[in-house]
Design an enzyme around this catalytic site. Sequence first.
Site, PDB file in Angstrom:
ATOM      1  N   ALA A  98      36.056 -69.795 -43.773  1.00 36.12           N
ATOM      2  CA  ALA A  98      36.639 -68.455 -43.680  1.00 36.12           C
ATOM      3  C   ALA A  98      35.495 -67.443 -43.688  1.00 36.12           C
ATOM      4  O   ALA A  98      34.401 -67.749 -44.170  1.00 36.12           O
ATOM      5  CB  ALA A  98      37.573 -68.228 -44.863  1.00 36.12           C
ATOM      6  N   GLY A 141      37.072 -73.569 -44.822  1.00 35.50           N
ATOM      7  CA  GLY A 141      38.229 -73.477 -43.921  1.00 35.50           C
ATOM      8  C   GLY A 141      38.035 -74.284 -42.641  1.00 35.50           C
ATOM      9  O   GLY A 141      39.010 -74.707 -42.024  1.00 35.50           O
ATOM     10  N   GLU A 144      39.030 -77.695 -43.535  1.00 32.98           N
ATOM     11  CA  GLU A 144      40.490 -77.686 -43.730  1.00 32.98           C
ATOM     12  C   GLU A 144      41.229 -77.649 -42.392  1.00 32.98           C
ATOM     13  O   GLU A 144      42.279 -78.272 -42.225  1.00 32.98           O
ATOM     14  CB  GLU A 144      40.879 -76.486 -44.602  1.00 32.98           C
ATOM     15  N   GLU A 164      33.462 -73.991 -51.367  1.00 31.87           N
ATOM     16  CA  GLU A 164      34.036 -72.778 -51.974  1.00 31.87           C
ATOM     17  C   GLU A 164      33.590 -72.582 -53.417  1.00 31.87           C
ATOM     18  O   GLU A 164      33.421 -71.459 -53.881  1.00 31.87           O
ATOM     19  CB  GLU A 164      35.572 -72.825 -51.915  1.00 31.87           C
TER      20      GLU A 164
HETATM   21  C1  HXC Z   1      30.755 -65.209 -42.592  1.00 36.88           C
HETATM   22  C2  HXC Z   1      29.014 -66.532 -41.939  1.00 36.88           C
HETATM   23  C3  HXC Z   1      29.635 -67.668 -42.507  1.00 36.88           C
HETATM   24  C4  HXC Z   1      30.898 -67.491 -43.139  1.00 36.88           C
HETATM   25  C5  HXC Z   1      27.760 -68.267 -41.656  1.00 36.88           C
HETATM   26  N1  HXC Z   1      27.875 -66.960 -41.419  1.00 36.88           N
HETATM   27  N2  HXC Z   1      28.828 -68.724 -42.317  1.00 36.88           N
HETATM   28  N3  HXC Z   1      29.580 -65.328 -41.978  1.00 36.88           N
HETATM   29  N4  HXC Z   1      31.413 -66.236 -43.147  1.00 36.88           N
HETATM   30  N5  HXC Z   1      31.592 -68.512 -43.661  1.00 36.88           N
HETATM   31  C6  HXC Z   1      26.929 -66.078 -40.733  1.00 36.88           C
HETATM   32  C7  HXC Z   1      25.700 -65.780 -41.585  1.00 36.88           C
HETATM   33  O1  HXC Z   1      25.967 -64.730 -42.478  1.00 36.88           O
HETATM   34  C8  HXC Z   1      24.699 -65.398 -40.522  1.00 36.88           C
HETATM   35  O2  HXC Z   1      24.963 -64.102 -40.089  1.00 36.88           O
HETATM   36  C9  HXC Z   1      25.056 -66.339 -39.367  1.00 36.88           C
HETATM   37  O3  HXC Z   1      26.402 -66.739 -39.586  1.00 36.88           O
HETATM   38  C10 HXC Z   1      24.187 -67.572 -39.339  1.00 36.88           C
HETATM   39  O4  HXC Z   1      24.274 -68.191 -40.619  1.00 36.88           O
HETATM   40  P1  HXC Z   1      22.991 -68.740 -41.409  1.00 36.88           P
HETATM   41  O5  HXC Z   1      23.393 -68.939 -42.800  1.00 36.88           O
HETATM   42  O6  HXC Z   1      21.810 -67.871 -41.140  1.00 36.88           O
HETATM   43  O7  HXC Z   1      22.782 -70.144 -40.655  1.00 36.88           O
HETATM   44  P2  HXC Z   1      22.112 -71.452 -41.245  1.00 36.88           P
HETATM   45  O8  HXC Z   1      20.881 -71.136 -42.014  1.00 36.88           O
HETATM   46  O9  HXC Z   1      22.004 -72.388 -40.078  1.00 36.88           O
HETATM   47  O10 HXC Z   1      23.137 -72.054 -42.299  1.00 36.88           O
HETATM   48  C11 HXC Z   1      24.397 -72.574 -41.853  1.00 36.88           C
HETATM   49  C12 HXC Z   1      25.377 -72.756 -43.041  1.00 36.88           C
HETATM   50  C13 HXC Z   1      25.477 -71.437 -43.826  1.00 36.88           C
HETATM   51  C14 HXC Z   1      24.830 -73.852 -43.958  1.00 36.88           C
HETATM   52  C15 HXC Z   1      26.720 -73.194 -42.471  1.00 36.88           C
HETATM   53  O11 HXC Z   1      25.737 -70.392 -42.914  1.00 36.88           O
HETATM   54  C16 HXC Z   1      26.555 -71.432 -44.837  1.00 36.88           C
HETATM   55  O12 HXC Z   1      26.399 -72.014 -45.903  1.00 36.88           O
HETATM   56  N6  HXC Z   1      27.672 -70.728 -44.538  1.00 36.88           N
HETATM   57  C17 HXC Z   1      28.742 -70.546 -45.490  1.00 36.88           C
HETATM   58  C18 HXC Z   1      29.574 -71.814 -45.588  1.00 36.88           C
HETATM   59  C19 HXC Z   1      30.687 -71.635 -46.605  1.00 36.88           C
HETATM   60  O13 HXC Z   1      30.441 -71.380 -47.781  1.00 36.88           O
HETATM   61  N7  HXC Z   1      31.931 -71.802 -46.127  1.00 36.88           N
HETATM   62  C20 HXC Z   1      33.090 -71.650 -46.999  1.00 36.88           C
HETATM   63  C21 HXC Z   1      33.635 -70.267 -46.855  1.00 36.88           C
HETATM   64  S1  HXC Z   1      34.992 -70.016 -47.929  1.00 36.88           S
HETATM   65  P3  HXC Z   1      23.813 -62.967 -40.074  1.00 36.88           P
HETATM   66  O14 HXC Z   1      24.536 -61.748 -39.596  1.00 36.88           O
HETATM   67  O15 HXC Z   1      23.293 -62.892 -41.452  1.00 36.88           O
HETATM   68  O16 HXC Z   1      22.808 -63.502 -39.104  1.00 36.88           O
HETATM   69  C22 HXC Z   1      36.283 -70.711 -47.160  1.00 36.88           C
HETATM   70  C23 HXC Z   1      37.596 -70.590 -47.887  1.00 36.88           C
HETATM   71  C24 HXC Z   1      38.720 -71.086 -47.039  1.00 36.88           C
HETATM   72  O17 HXC Z   1      36.187 -71.232 -46.118  1.00 36.88           O
HETATM   73  C25 HXC Z   1      40.001 -70.601 -47.636  1.00 36.88           C
HETATM   74  C26 HXC Z   1      41.205 -70.875 -46.761  1.00 36.88           C
HETATM   75  C27 HXC Z   1      41.008 -70.756 -45.301  1.00 36.88           C
END
Ligand code: HXC
Length: 290
Positions: A98, A141, A144, A164
Site C-alpha cells: 500500500a 499489500g 496480499e 507492515e
Molecule cells: C509508497 C513507495 C513504497 C510504498 C516504495 N516506494 N515502496 N512509496 N509506498 N509502499 C517509493 C519510494 O519511496 C521511492 O520513492 C521509490 O518508490 C523507490 O523506492 P526505494 O525504496 O528507493 O527502492 P529500493 O531501494 O529498490 O527498495 C525497494 C523496497 C523499498 C525494498 C521495496 O521501497 C521498501 O521497503 N518499500 C516499502 C515496502 C513496504 O513496507 N510495504 C508495505 C507497505 S504497508 P522516492 O520518491 O523516494 O524515489 C502495506 C499495508 C497493506 O502494504 C494494508 C492493506 C492493503
Amino acid sequence: MAALRSLLPCVPGLLRPRHGCAALRTFAAGAKFEYIITEKKGKAHNVGLIQLNRPKALNALCKGLITELSQALQAFEEDRAVGAIVLTGGEKVFAAGADIKEMQALTFQECSFTQFLRQLDQLSQVKKPIIAAVNGYAFGGGCELALMCDIVYAGEKAQFAQPEILLGTIPGAGGTQRLTRAVGKSLAMEMVLTGDRISAQDAKQAGLVSKVFPVETLLEEAIRCAEKIASNSKLITAMAKEAVNAAFEMTLTEGNKLERKIFYSTFATEDQKEGMAAFVEKRKASFQDQ
Ligand code: HXC
C-alpha cells in the site's frame, strides 16, 4: 435459462447478464489508465491482462491504482470473451505494498469510516480465475494481492514479505489470514512478526506459489496457463473456482455438500453434455458457456 438459474441456488451471481455495461466494457483492453495497462492476450484474445504500472513508486497501491484495478477487473469480468485474467507488475517489482506516503497521516477514524483499502478485496470476489505473475518484490499489500489470486506463478527472483510490522502496523488485506492458510502458522507468524522476506523457491516450497519460472518467461507461462483455463467452459470454470474457494470458508462436511450440489448443477448445463459427448465421440469439446 430461468430453469437453470433455479437449479443453481448455491452459485450466487453465476449467471450474469449476457452483455456487460458498455461504459465498463470500453475499459477492458487498451484503455487509457494512469497506473495500470490492460490488454487482451492469447491466440483467441480470451485472456485479460492487467499490468500494474506505477514504476516510480514501485507499483505502490495508491487509491488511484486500486480504483483502476477495480474498474479493469470488472470490465474483464463482464467481457464474455475473457475466460481468465493475468495480473502482473514489472520485472523489478510486482507491488511494494500500500502507498505508505498516502497512509502515513491517516487517523483511526478515517480508516474506519472510509473502510480504507477495502476496495482491494474486490479482487477476491471476481468469478473468473486470476493468475498472479509475480516478478520482483511482492510486499505488504502486494503480497496480499497475489494471495487473493487463484494461482500464483513467480519469477525466480521474486520475493514475498509482509513488512507492515516494521512500519508500526499489521497486514490489512488478508496477510494474516490468506498467508496463514497458504503457508501454515509457523512461517506466516515468522513473516508477519519479523517482516522478513522469503524467496520464490521458499514460497513454492511453502505452497504460496505453484510454479517458478525464469524472469523472462514468467508472463508468457502465466498467459499460457490462462489460455488453457479460458479454453474450457467459463460456466463450469466459475463453478469449480467457487467449490475450491469454499474449502477456505467451510467445514469439510459443509464443503463436500456444496461441492456435490455444484457437481449436480453441472448436469443442468449444455457444456456438461457437450464435454461428455465429445469424449465418447473422440473429438475435442466445443463449449458454449451454456
Ligand atoms: C509508497 C513507495 C513504497 C510504498 C516504495 N516506494 N515502496 N512509496 N509506498 N509502499 C517509493 C519510494 O519511496 C521511492 O520513492 C521509490 O518508490 C523507490 O523506492 P526505494 O525504496 O528507493 O527502492 P529500493 O531501494 O529498490 O527498495 C525497494 C523496497 C523499498 C525494498 C521495496 O521501497 C521498501 O521497503 N518499500 C516499502 C515496502 C513496504 O513496507 N510495504 C508495505 C507497505 S504497508 P522516492 O520518491 O523516494 O524515489 C502495506 C499495508 C497493506 O502494504 C494494508 C492493506 C492493503
